[in-house]
Design a protein around this motif. Structure first.
Motif, PDB file in Angstrom:
ATOM      1  N   GLY A 160     -16.773  11.540  19.682  1.00 34.43           N
ATOM      2  CA  GLY A 160     -17.330  10.218  19.935  1.00 34.43           C
ATOM      3  C   GLY A 160     -17.296   9.262  18.769  1.00 34.43           C
ATOM      4  N   VAL A 161     -16.712   9.675  17.639  1.00 34.39           N
ATOM      5  CA  VAL A 161     -16.571   8.755  16.504  1.00 34.39           C
ATOM      6  C   VAL A 161     -15.669   7.596  16.925  1.00 34.39           C
ATOM      7  CG1 VAL A 161     -15.636   8.489  14.169  1.00 34.39           C
ATOM      8  CG2 VAL A 161     -16.999  10.507  14.754  1.00 34.39           C
ATOM      9  N   ASP A 162     -16.100   6.389  16.639  1.00 34.95           N
ATOM     10  CA  ASP A 162     -15.355   5.199  17.044  1.00 34.95           C
ATOM     11  C   ASP A 162     -14.323   4.771  16.000  1.00 34.95           C
ATOM     12  OD1 ASP A 162     -16.868   4.254  19.581  1.00 34.95           O
ATOM     13  OD2 ASP A 162     -18.460   4.642  18.129  1.00 34.95           O
ATOM     14  N   ALA A 163     -14.693   4.893  14.731  1.00 34.54           N
ATOM     15  CA  ALA A 163     -13.835   4.358  13.668  1.00 34.54           C
ATOM     16  C   ALA A 163     -13.844   5.303  12.479  1.00 34.54           C
ATOM     17  CB  ALA A 163     -14.312   2.972  13.247  1.00 34.54           C
ATOM     18  N   TYR A 164     -12.776   5.221  11.688  1.00 36.13           N
ATOM     19  CA  TYR A 164     -12.701   6.015  10.464  1.00 36.13           C
ATOM     20  C   TYR A 164     -12.463   5.074   9.292  1.00 36.13           C
ATOM     21  CZ  TYR A 164     -12.074   9.988   7.433  1.00 36.13           C
ATOM     22  OH  TYR A 164     -12.263  10.916   6.442  1.00 36.13           O
ATOM     23  N   ASN A 165     -13.314   5.212   8.270  1.00 42.29           N
ATOM     24  CA  ASN A 165     -13.184   4.399   7.067  1.00 42.29           C
ATOM     25  C   ASN A 165     -12.441   5.165   5.984  1.00 42.29           C
ATOM     26  OD1 ASN A 165     -14.662   4.004   4.144  1.00 42.29           O
ATOM     27  ND2 ASN A 165     -14.038   2.093   5.082  1.00 42.29           N
ATOM     28  N   HIS A 166     -11.404   4.537   5.470  1.00 48.09           N
ATOM     29  CA  HIS A 166     -10.693   5.090   4.316  1.00 48.09           C
ATOM     30  C   HIS A 166     -10.061   3.899   3.604  1.00 48.09           C
ATOM     31  CE1 HIS A 166      -9.312   8.568   2.122  1.00 48.09           C
ATOM     32  NE2 HIS A 166      -8.063   8.144   2.153  1.00 48.09           N
ATOM     33  N   ASN A 167     -10.732   3.391   2.591  1.00 46.41           N
ATOM     34  CA  ASN A 167     -10.294   2.168   1.930  1.00 46.41           C
ATOM     35  C   ASN A 167      -9.000   2.383   1.145  1.00 46.41           C
ATOM     36  OD1 ASN A 167     -12.499   0.725   2.866  1.00 46.41           O
ATOM     37  ND2 ASN A 167     -13.730   1.113   1.039  1.00 46.41           N
ATOM     38  N   LEU A 195      -5.384   6.363  13.080  1.00 46.30           N
ATOM     39  CA  LEU A 195      -4.828   5.539  14.156  1.00 46.30           C
ATOM     40  C   LEU A 195      -4.178   6.398  15.229  1.00 46.30           C
ATOM     41  CD1 LEU A 195      -3.098   2.427  12.499  1.00 46.30           C
ATOM     42  CD2 LEU A 195      -4.825   2.387  14.302  1.00 46.30           C
ATOM     43  N   LYS A 196      -3.417   7.376  14.812  1.00 43.17           N
ATOM     44  CA  LYS A 196      -2.713   8.250  15.750  1.00 43.17           C
ATOM     45  C   LYS A 196      -3.686   8.996  16.641  1.00 43.17           C
ATOM     46  CE  LYS A 196       0.773  11.932  15.865  1.00 43.17           C
ATOM     47  NZ  LYS A 196       1.638  12.808  15.029  1.00 43.17           N
ATOM     48  N   ALA A 197      -4.874   9.316  16.109  1.00 47.54           N
ATOM     49  CA  ALA A 197      -5.882  10.038  16.885  1.00 47.54           C
ATOM     50  C   ALA A 197      -6.659   9.121  17.827  1.00 47.54           C
ATOM     51  CB  ALA A 197      -6.847  10.750  15.942  1.00 47.54           C
ATOM     52  N   GLY A 198      -6.403   7.823  17.758  1.00 44.36           N
ATOM     53  CA  GLY A 198      -7.109   6.886  18.623  1.00 44.36           C
ATOM     54  C   GLY A 198      -8.364   6.299  18.021  1.00 44.36           C
ATOM     55  N   LEU A 199      -8.562   6.500  16.733  1.00 50.94           N
ATOM     56  CA  LEU A 199      -9.719   5.931  16.048  1.00 50.94           C
ATOM     57  C   LEU A 199      -9.411   4.510  15.601  1.00 50.94           C
ATOM     58  CD1 LEU A 199     -10.476   9.053  13.855  1.00 50.94           C
ATOM     59  CD2 LEU A 199     -12.067   8.123  15.541  1.00 50.94           C
ATOM     60  N   GLN A 200     -10.410   3.642  15.626  1.00 44.30           N
ATOM     61  CA  GLN A 200     -10.262   2.353  14.973  1.00 44.30           C
ATOM     62  C   GLN A 200     -10.177   2.590  13.471  1.00 44.30           C
ATOM     63  OE1 GLN A 200     -13.380  -0.427  16.181  1.00 44.30           O
ATOM     64  NE2 GLN A 200     -13.622   0.712  18.082  1.00 44.30           N
ATOM     65  N   THR A 201      -9.520   1.687  12.772  1.00 49.15           N
ATOM     66  CA  THR A 201      -9.360   1.880  11.336  1.00 49.15           C
ATOM     67  C   THR A 201     -10.192   0.868  10.570  1.00 49.15           C
ATOM     68  OG1 THR A 201      -7.357   0.529  11.461  1.00 49.15           O
ATOM     69  CG2 THR A 201      -7.088   2.922  11.462  1.00 49.15           C
ATOM     70  N   CYS A 202     -11.066   1.376   9.743  1.00 48.44           N
ATOM     71  CA  CYS A 202     -11.874   0.571   8.836  1.00 48.44           C
ATOM     72  C   CYS A 202     -11.345   0.865   7.441  1.00 48.44           C
ATOM     73  CB  CYS A 202     -13.350   0.951   8.978  1.00 48.44           C
ATOM     74  SG  CYS A 202     -14.438   0.102   7.816  1.00 48.44           S
ATOM     75  N   THR A 203     -10.626  -0.082   6.858  1.00 48.94           N
ATOM     76  CA  THR A 203     -10.009   0.167   5.568  1.00 48.94           C
ATOM     77  C   THR A 203      -9.973  -1.135   4.778  1.00 48.94           C
ATOM     78  OG1 THR A 203      -8.010   0.950   4.438  1.00 48.94           O
ATOM     79  CG2 THR A 203      -7.692  -0.103   6.584  1.00 48.94           C
ATOM     80  N   GLY A 204     -10.482  -1.070   3.559  1.00 46.20           N
ATOM     81  CA  GLY A 204     -10.623  -2.295   2.794  1.00 46.20           C
ATOM     82  C   GLY A 204     -10.280  -2.127   1.334  1.00 46.20           C
ATOM     83  N   VAL A 205     -10.926  -2.936   0.512  1.00 47.96           N
ATOM     84  CA  VAL A 205     -10.542  -3.066  -0.895  1.00 47.96           C
ATOM     85  C   VAL A 205     -11.787  -3.132  -1.767  1.00 47.96           C
ATOM     86  CG1 VAL A 205      -8.440  -4.304  -0.258  1.00 47.96           C
ATOM     87  CG2 VAL A 205     -10.503  -5.600  -0.834  1.00 47.96           C
ATOM     88  N   ILE A 206     -11.557  -2.910  -3.055  1.00 46.31           N
ATOM     89  CA  ILE A 206     -12.570  -3.175  -4.075  1.00 46.31           C
ATOM     90  C   ILE A 206     -11.937  -4.148  -5.062  1.00 46.31           C
ATOM     91  CG2 ILE A 206     -14.101  -2.217  -5.831  1.00 46.31           C
ATOM     92  CD1 ILE A 206     -13.775   0.511  -4.464  1.00 46.31           C
TER      93      ILE A 206
END
Length: 344
Positions: A160-167, A195-206
């Motif tokens: 049930g995880v909607d998104a995965y964060n990996h900046n 993305l391939k697993a169907g998760l939204q992608t949360c990825t950003g910057v510092i």
């Protein structure tokens, strides 16, 4: 370069990013012209997101136990920062924090663990916690657990995880100066795996780690190419005990400069959720409300090891702007109190 403001906005509304030359000119605008840029970015933000703000709450579910050497991070193996260090929280502890996040008005609950990637026990804890949260609360769940393989990503999605964060954190050319224990390419692969697993992608910057304007542009376009749906823009908080803790690399992060950075990420990624993230309080200071004219998302309360602005101040800022929080979907289950939200 003379900026064709109306054309810049019109292109963004059609999801066409500016050329690199135009984006560079936006980064280099003088302070006195930056309000014009913010107004243009607001037209794009309003088109795609209206007056809504996505409210996110972070949980540091495992702290300070990381073998990586990221120079900005107080949890890395080379950090001497005096932070709390603890093993994985229990499912019940995570569920309790999710209830508190929902009661505070969050739409997304972000479960973060320190480490290169999840060990079996850590993964199983997050999987079970997610199932329990989803059965009780209408919260989006974002997991952040480091480098993933395809099977781990699949399990997170099925739980049930909607998104995965990996900046991405910084640009390919600058990455080796910030971390030597993994690469920019490792991070891109994890985003692609999610993305391939169907998760939204949360990825950003510092921002504020010694990067150049060209590095910033590389990041902005790399995030577009990676298909990022949510982009946290962090401004480095120098933490004593880390290699970047002396504050020398953040001197250029004036409030107006931070607004220019946010605006460039908006124009290059017009449809993405742009989040004014860690360090906004420190570097934007009294201009924080203008950041929400560009960004449409923020973290409520504290960050992983550093304190954020008081939640009450964030809610007041949202209300003063005439903005409203996004409503969690579906409707709340029976017996769960509705979060206190500001008047529209």
């Amino acid at each position: 370069m003379e900026i064709a403001w109306d054309q810049l906005v019109a292109d963004a509304l059609e999801d066409r990013p500016p050329t690199r030359d135009v984006a560079r000119a936006l980064l280099q605008l003088p302070d006195e012209d930056t309000l014009r840029l913010v107004e243009a970015a607001w037209r794009v933000r309003r088109h795609f997101f209206g007056n809504r703000v996505k409210v996110n709450v972070l949980l540091n579910a495992q702290s300070g136990i990381c073998p990586e050497d990221c120079h900005y991070c107080s949890q890395s193996r080379i950090s001497k920062a005096p932070i709390p260090r603890y093993r994985m929280l229990s499912v019940e502890e995570i569920l309790d924090r999710a209830r508190k996040a929902y009661a505070a008005g969050a739409q997304r609950f972000c479960i973060v663990t320190s480490g290169r990637g999840p060990h079996r026990r850590e993964l199983e804890t997050v999987l079970e916690a997610t199932r329990r949260i989803k059965a009780e609360l209408p919260l989006e769940i974002c997991a952040c657990m480091g480098i993933l393989d395809e099977e781990q990503a699949r399990q997170l999605r099925e739980a049930g995880v909607d998104a995965y964060n990996h900046n991405l954190n910084t640009s390919p050319r600058h990455y080796a100066r910030i971390c030597s224990t993994h690469t920019f390419e490792d991070r891109i692969r994890t985003v692609q795996t999610a993305l391939k697993a169907g998760l939204q992608t949360c990825t950003g910057v510092i921002l504020g780690m010694g990067e150049t304007d060209e590095d910033v542009l590389d990041m902005a376009y790399a995030l577009r190419e990676a298909g990022a749906t949510s982009i946290p823009v962090n401004f480095l908080i120098p933490i004593k005990g880390t290699p970047l803790g002396d504050g020398q690399t953040v001197r250029h992060l004036t409030p107006w400069a931070c607004l220019r950075y946010l605006s460039v990420f908006r124009f290059v990624n017009p449809k993405a959720e742009i989040r004014a993230s860690a360090g906004r309080e420190l570097h934007l200071r009294s201009l924080q409300p203008l950041a929400l004219m560009v960004a449409n998302s923020l973290f409520l309360g504290d960050y992983l090891t550093e304190k954020g602005q008081a939640a009450e101040a964030d809610w007041q800022m949202i209300e003063d702007l005439g903005f409203v929080p996004e409503t969690p979907q579906p409707a709340r289950p029976h017996g769960v109190a509705h979060p206190a939200t500001p008047a529209a």
